[in-house]
Design a protein around this motif. Sequence first.
Motif, mmCIF file in Angstrom:
data_model
loop_
_atom_site.group_PDB
_atom_site.id
_atom_site.type_symbol
_atom_site.label_atom_id
_atom_site.label_comp_id
_atom_site.label_asym_id
_atom_site.label_seq_id
_atom_site.Cartn_x
_atom_site.Cartn_y
_atom_site.Cartn_z
ATOM 1 N N TYR A 17 43.276 -7.426 4.155
ATOM 2 C CA TYR A 17 44.046 -6.585 3.231
ATOM 3 C C TYR A 17 44.484 -5.335 3.990
ATOM 4 O O TYR A 17 43.623 -4.566 4.430
ATOM 5 N N ASP A 54 47.063 -9.877 4.361
ATOM 6 C CA ASP A 54 47.060 -10.383 2.986
ATOM 7 C C ASP A 54 47.624 -9.258 2.124
ATOM 8 O O ASP A 54 46.909 -8.324 1.776
ATOM 9 N N GLU A 135 39.199 -8.327 -5.544
ATOM 10 C CA GLU A 135 40.237 -9.203 -6.095
ATOM 11 C C GLU A 135 39.554 -10.482 -6.592
ATOM 12 O O GLU A 135 39.910 -11.595 -6.234
ATOM 13 N N ALA A 136 38.532 -10.278 -7.445
ATOM 14 C CA ALA A 136 37.763 -11.441 -7.924
ATOM 15 C C ALA A 136 37.358 -11.260 -9.377
ATOM 16 O O ALA A 136 37.161 -10.141 -9.850
ATOM 17 N N TRP A 234 44.519 -14.578 -4.485
ATOM 18 C CA TRP A 234 43.802 -15.544 -3.643
ATOM 19 C C TRP A 234 44.528 -16.893 -3.526
ATOM 20 O O TRP A 234 44.337 -17.609 -2.556
ATOM 21 N N ALA A 237 46.974 -16.050 -0.879
ATOM 22 C CA ALA A 237 46.286 -15.721 0.386
ATOM 23 C C ALA A 237 45.802 -16.986 1.104
ATOM 24 O O ALA A 237 46.050 -17.175 2.298
ATOM 25 N N LEU A 238 45.120 -17.848 0.380
ATOM 26 C CA LEU A 238 44.575 -19.057 1.028
ATOM 27 C C LEU A 238 45.690 -19.951 1.569
ATOM 28 O O LEU A 238 45.545 -20.599 2.612
ATOM 29 N N ILE A 270 33.474 -13.834 1.484
ATOM 30 C CA ILE A 270 34.568 -14.642 0.948
ATOM 31 C C ILE A 270 34.320 -16.148 1.139
ATOM 32 O O ILE A 270 35.252 -16.941 1.199
ATOM 33 N N PHE A 273 35.539 -18.391 -1.893
ATOM 34 C CA PHE A 273 36.982 -18.640 -1.933
ATOM 35 C C PHE A 273 37.359 -19.761 -0.968
ATOM 36 O O PHE A 273 38.215 -20.585 -1.263
ATOM 37 N N HIS A 274 36.698 -19.779 0.177
ATOM 38 C CA HIS A 274 37.074 -20.749 1.213
ATOM 39 C C HIS A 274 36.378 -22.099 1.085
ATOM 40 O O HIS A 274 36.936 -23.106 1.493
ATOM 41 N N TYR A 277 37.139 -22.741 -3.838
ATOM 42 C CA TYR A 277 38.511 -22.731 -4.364
ATOM 43 C C TYR A 277 39.470 -23.482 -3.442
ATOM 44 O O TYR A 277 40.281 -24.285 -3.888
ATOM 45 N N TRP A 278 39.379 -23.154 -2.160
ATOM 46 C CA TRP A 278 40.373 -23.687 -1.215
ATOM 47 C C TRP A 278 40.348 -25.212 -1.159
ATOM 48 O O TRP A 278 41.396 -25.853 -1.347
#
Length: 519
Positions: A17, A54, A135-136, A234, A237-238, A270, A273-274, A277-278
């Motif tokens: 960021y 990002d 950002e979550a 996100w 971003a991803l 993170i 997220f990876h 989610y990703w």
Amino acid sequence: MTASEKTPFYITTAITYPNGVPHIGHAYEYIATDAMARFKRLDGYDVMFLTGTDEHGMKIAQTAEKEGITPKELVDRNAEIYKAAHEALGITYDRFIRTTDEDHYAASQAIWKKMEANGDIYLDKYEGWYSVRDEAFYGEDETVVKDDGVRYSKETDTEVTWTAEESYFFRLSAYQDKLLALYEAQPEFGAPQSRFNEVISFVKRGLEDLSISRTTFDWGVPVPGNSNHVMYVWVDALTNYLTGVGYPDVDSEKFRRFWPADVHVIGKDISRFHAIYWPAFLLSAGLELPKRVMIHGFLHNNGVKMSKSLGNVVAPADFVEQYGLDQVRFFFLREVPFGADGSYNHEAIVGRMNSDLANNFGNLAQRSLSMVAKNCGGAVPTPGAFTDADTAILEQAGGLLDNARAAFDKQEFSRALEAIWAVLGDTNAYFAEQAPWVLRKTDVERMNTVLYVTLEVLRIVAILAQPVMPGSTARLLDALGQPEGDARQFGAVATRIAAGTPLPAPAPVFPKYEDPAEA
Ligand code: ME8
């Protein structure tokens, strides 16, 4: 070999960021990823290395507002600062992606449409706790009200605010079993194991659908077909990891060659997220999954968390100026087992600089090369028959490449460096024991052999240490008469330094730390 004949290797950092300035934590991730990319290039791979910034989301929007500039002005200004930090750290990226790049909008909207077409996106209302810092989104049970009356995320200790708005959702709940099956089938999808286990337990506890759009601000990628919404940062971003290799053009040469990514290097905050989610987004969009998510720890200054209010945020460029670039790169990768949290302080850095670099490596090089300059006509001497002691050292050095490959393939940088420095330690002992300065008067052929063996170890060590310390090793390889190109690739480890190679006058490569106050 042409690039297309080589094995592709795609590696990424997290994208930062750009709402503040780069700190040592960011530098650590860039350096580690860069070392990995350089290692693979030297080992004959065709590497694609992606890093960047990002630039969307509430945090950027709020920072810009505080500064009285537009978000675009903020990110344009700060992206340059992050790029400069990459330069200062010697980061050899192939692309610096900015999520405001035009092709990235196209990629983000394309993956959204794929997920939507697969029935995984629906419109509803979001009510819950949002941390702008992270950002979550957090569930009520993941938050706590502290004595100051403010509610915080338990995990990250950042303030959360109540958010209620119309939002698109991603059907993450439908991916719980698929994700658990993935983790089972690919036990090294997340690493190190302890951090991956935390992710697995989180998934086992059950997944809720994820809010993936916002309506209260507009600094983001517009949701296709509904411009009242921007994508949750996100999601976009991803997707940078796909944009970087040409998505949505899945038939392009680049995409076919480099996707799926070999390693995403990220920090421990993170991992969800990876590793959750990703892969869920990718499964939904019908795309292949990355092979590995490597989760590193956090670096703390003297064991204390870095924070602006504590005034202990060190700019990477200042660090480089104080200790030297290769010294900083070596320190972080040698000192902290990748994956674990680590601490740094002045004494620890000076310790590594002086003992591992100046003494064990630099001194051995300087002593042996000066002897060669004075006694062997400035060229690599011709060795006589090898003794057991010579052969043992040469074999140890020759075995380092396989060792380093095994360690780097798991991003165990400190293990690779430890093994290399163990051989240097043994070579120092060998040099002291063989005492070529005595042999100079008693047995010149034996002196030549000892010097030859020492130069050969230095050559191998310098070749293998290039990914971590590119500048100093280049100077040492110059001093060893090894030209740029094939002679410095890992393939050259299997050869031997050629007797008779002319050597330039040696100059010290690894200085001791000098305290500016005492200089
Ligand atoms: O998380 N030590 O960006 P970011 C080590 N934009 N690593 C640290 C660290 C520390 N003290 N502090 C941060 C974001 N990091 C998102 C990423 S990727 C699709 C989007 C690491 O600027 C952090 O874990 O907050 C992350 O990997 C990277 O620096 C960027 O952090």
